[in-house]
Write an enzyme that holds these catalytic residues in place. Structure first.
Site, PDB file in Angstrom:
ATOM      1  N   ASP A  27       1.404 -16.559  -1.504  1.00 23.58           N
ATOM      2  CA  ASP A  27       2.062 -16.620   0.095  1.00 23.58           C
ATOM      3  C   ASP A  27       1.205 -14.776   0.718  1.00 23.58           C
ATOM      4  O   ASP A  27       0.725 -13.959  -0.082  1.00 23.58           O
ATOM      5  CB  ASP A  27       3.415 -15.629   0.413  1.00 23.58           C
ATOM      6  CG  ASP A  27       3.898 -16.015   1.517  1.00 23.58           C
ATOM      7  OD1 ASP A  27       3.800 -16.580   2.556  1.00 23.58           O
ATOM      8  OD2 ASP A  27       4.907 -14.743   2.450  1.00 23.58           O
ATOM      9  N   SER A  28       1.168 -14.751   1.637  1.00 26.89           N
ATOM     10  CA  SER A  28       0.782 -13.752   2.344  1.00 26.89           C
ATOM     11  C   SER A  28       1.435 -12.807   2.535  1.00 26.89           C
ATOM     12  O   SER A  28       1.012 -11.299   2.553  1.00 26.89           O
ATOM     13  CB  SER A  28       0.334 -14.164   3.962  1.00 26.89           C
ATOM     14  OG  SER A  28       2.201 -13.832   4.489  1.00 26.89           O
ATOM     15  N   CYS A  58       3.669 -20.582   1.608  1.00 32.58           N
ATOM     16  CA  CYS A  58       3.041 -20.237   3.191  1.00 32.58           C
ATOM     17  C   CYS A  58       2.858 -21.303   4.235  1.00 32.58           C
ATOM     18  O   CYS A  58       2.707 -22.141   3.629  1.00 32.58           O
ATOM     19  CB  CYS A  58       1.955 -18.832   2.506  1.00 32.58           C
ATOM     20  SG  CYS A  58       1.613 -18.283   4.482  1.00 32.58           S
ATOM     21  N   GLU A 111       9.052  -7.972   6.549  1.00 33.21           N
ATOM     22  CA  GLU A 111       8.396  -7.367   5.790  1.00 33.21           C
ATOM     23  C   GLU A 111       8.724  -5.797   6.489  1.00 33.21           C
ATOM     24  O   GLU A 111       8.641  -5.275   5.207  1.00 33.21           O
ATOM     25  CB  GLU A 111       7.148  -7.625   6.965  1.00 33.21           C
ATOM     26  CG  GLU A 111       6.211  -8.998   6.221  1.00 33.21           C
ATOM     27  CD  GLU A 111       5.580  -8.650   4.479  1.00 33.21           C
ATOM     28  OE1 GLU A 111       4.792  -8.028   4.056  1.00 33.21           O
ATOM     29  OE2 GLU A 111       5.442  -9.808   4.134  1.00 33.21           O
ATOM     30  N   CYS A 130       8.820 -21.362   7.985  1.00 38.42           N
ATOM     31  CA  CYS A 130       8.260 -19.816   7.636  1.00 38.42           C
ATOM     32  C   CYS A 130       8.739 -19.089   6.414  1.00 38.42           C
ATOM     33  O   CYS A 130      10.219 -19.465   5.988  1.00 38.42           O
ATOM     34  CB  CYS A 130       7.870 -18.805   8.116  1.00 38.42           C
ATOM     35  SG  CYS A 130       7.162 -17.350   8.027  1.00 38.42           S
ATOM     36  N   HIS A 154       9.715 -16.606   4.665  1.00 37.84           N
ATOM     37  CA  HIS A 154       9.764 -15.530   4.972  1.00 37.84           C
ATOM     38  C   HIS A 154      11.314 -15.568   6.421  1.00 37.84           C
ATOM     39  O   HIS A 154      12.183 -14.582   5.710  1.00 37.84           O
ATOM     40  CB  HIS A 154       9.379 -14.501   6.500  1.00 37.84           C
ATOM     41  CG  HIS A 154       7.611 -13.333   5.994  1.00 37.84           C
ATOM     42  ND1 HIS A 154       7.303 -14.450   5.363  1.00 37.84           N
ATOM     43  CD2 HIS A 154       7.782 -12.566   5.052  1.00 37.84           C
ATOM     44  CE1 HIS A 154       5.890 -13.985   4.593  1.00 37.84           C
ATOM     45  NE2 HIS A 154       6.198 -12.269   4.843  1.00 37.84           N
TER      46      HIS A 154
HETATM   47  N1  DGL Z   1       5.554 -16.606   4.791  1.00 33.77           N
HETATM   48  C1  DGL Z   1       4.029 -17.452   5.804  1.00 33.77           C
HETATM   49  C2  DGL Z   1       4.867 -18.878   6.012  1.00 33.77           C
HETATM   50  O1  DGL Z   1       5.732 -19.494   5.644  1.00 33.77           O
HETATM   51  C3  DGL Z   1       4.093 -16.448   6.401  1.00 33.77           C
HETATM   52  C4  DGL Z   1       3.470 -15.313   7.019  1.00 33.77           C
HETATM   53  C5  DGL Z   1       2.755 -14.343   8.254  1.00 33.77           C
HETATM   54  O2  DGL Z   1       2.767 -14.692   8.974  1.00 33.77           O
HETATM   55  O3  DGL Z   1       1.662 -13.771   6.789  1.00 33.77           O
HETATM   56  O4  DGL Z   1       4.510 -19.074   7.093  1.00 33.77           O
END
Ligand code: DGL
Length: 276
Positions: free
Chosen positions: A14-15, A77, A159, A193, A195
């Site tokens: 993931d990012s 992600c 984050e 997403c 997150h």
């Molecule tokens: N967790 C990532 C997703 O599912 C994105 C987070 C980011 O913007 O880096 O899209």
């Protein structure tokens, strides 16, 4: 035995921290495998970056996971799945290596939740612009109408561990209102997403009763279990000694502290350098 023939850990990418919400569910359902998690915390967020940048960053991280012995990598992600998965699958994969994403397995089962056939998607700007969810859901379930809304402030809030702050309340309420104004019949909201599940208490606070809010972690885990059962040639190349390793492209101490909130357990990570 060459690197790609030897069984190796399953890589989860993931990012940043978000993929840990998916990894947690995968590990719960499939605890016997070895896993390596890689968070590109040094370059998060991906959601506001261009197609080319997300592709280059994701490709670099996927190849780091291959170098660490992984034969199968899950892009936990949505942004990377939307912007980089297909190109990596078509152009870059070395013999014997596999990469899977999270959009297809989620889209495939979204019909389980809706009775009105009106589904809302909350995601990063990158995922929304890619239109991937609209295309995938229409492909599996043409009867479902999809409404998308981008929430550019949610990833930075997560984050930075601003899960209950005034700012988080403000943006969650505002973004939900905007999504819900698109259709009075929407009965399902998909958190597209990885997150966003961390903001679930706030999301539920501002979602009218009767509307389901769906996190994708357990859906992706079920789909991976099914994939491994249907692909013994891939499953055979996943090593099974129940080990977990974590890597971050930023400060490991910071990662260890924050990752516990996402993963639900204390973890120890190591630093992995990427190009900046
Ligand atoms: N967790 C990532 C997703 O599912 C994105 C987070 C980011 O913007 O880096 O899209």
């Amino acid at each position: 035995m060459s690197n790609s023939e030897k069984p190796g850990p399953i890589g989860i990418f993931d990012s940043g921290y978000g993929g840990l919400t998916v990894f947690k569910e995968i590990h719960k359902l499939l605890p016997c495998y070895d896993y390596i998690y890689l968070g590109d915390n040094a370059r998060v967020p991906y959601g506001t970056r261009s197609f080319d940048t997300v592709y280059e960053y994701t490709k670099e991280c996927v190849f780091k996971l291959f170098d660490l012995g992984c034969n199968l990598v899950i892009l936990a992600c949505n942004t990377a799945s939307a912007k980089a998965l297909r190109t990596i699958q078509q152009k870059d994969l070395p013999e014997g290596k596999k990469v899977l994403g999270v959009i297809r397995p989620t889209s495939e089962v979204v019909d389980r939740f809706t009775t009105t056939n009106k589904v809302g998607i909350l995601a990063t700007q990158g995922t929304v612009n890619s239109n991937s969810y609209v295309l995938e859901i229409n492909n599996f379930h043409p009867q479902i109408q999809v409404f998308q809304h981008a929430c550019p402030f949610w990833v930075p809030l997560v984050e930075n561990n601003e899960l209950e702050s005034e700012g988080a309340n403000y943006f969650v309420q505002q973004d939900l209102e905007q999504l819900l104004s698109a259709s009075p019949d929407m009965d399902t909201i998909l958190l597209a997403c990885t997150h966003y599940p961390l903001l679930l208490p706030l999301i539920e606070k501002y979602t009218p009763k009767g509307i389901k809010v769906i996190s994708q972690g357990s859906l992706v885990a079920e789909s991976l279990a099914d994939y491994l059962a249907r692909h013994p040639e891939v499953e055979d190349k996943c090593s099974k000694s129940n080990s977990l390793q974590f890597f971050t492209t930023d400060d490991p101490e910071d990662f260890n502290n924050k990752a516990e909130i996402f993963f639900g357990k204390k973890i120890q990570s190591s630093f992995l350098k990427v190009q900046t």
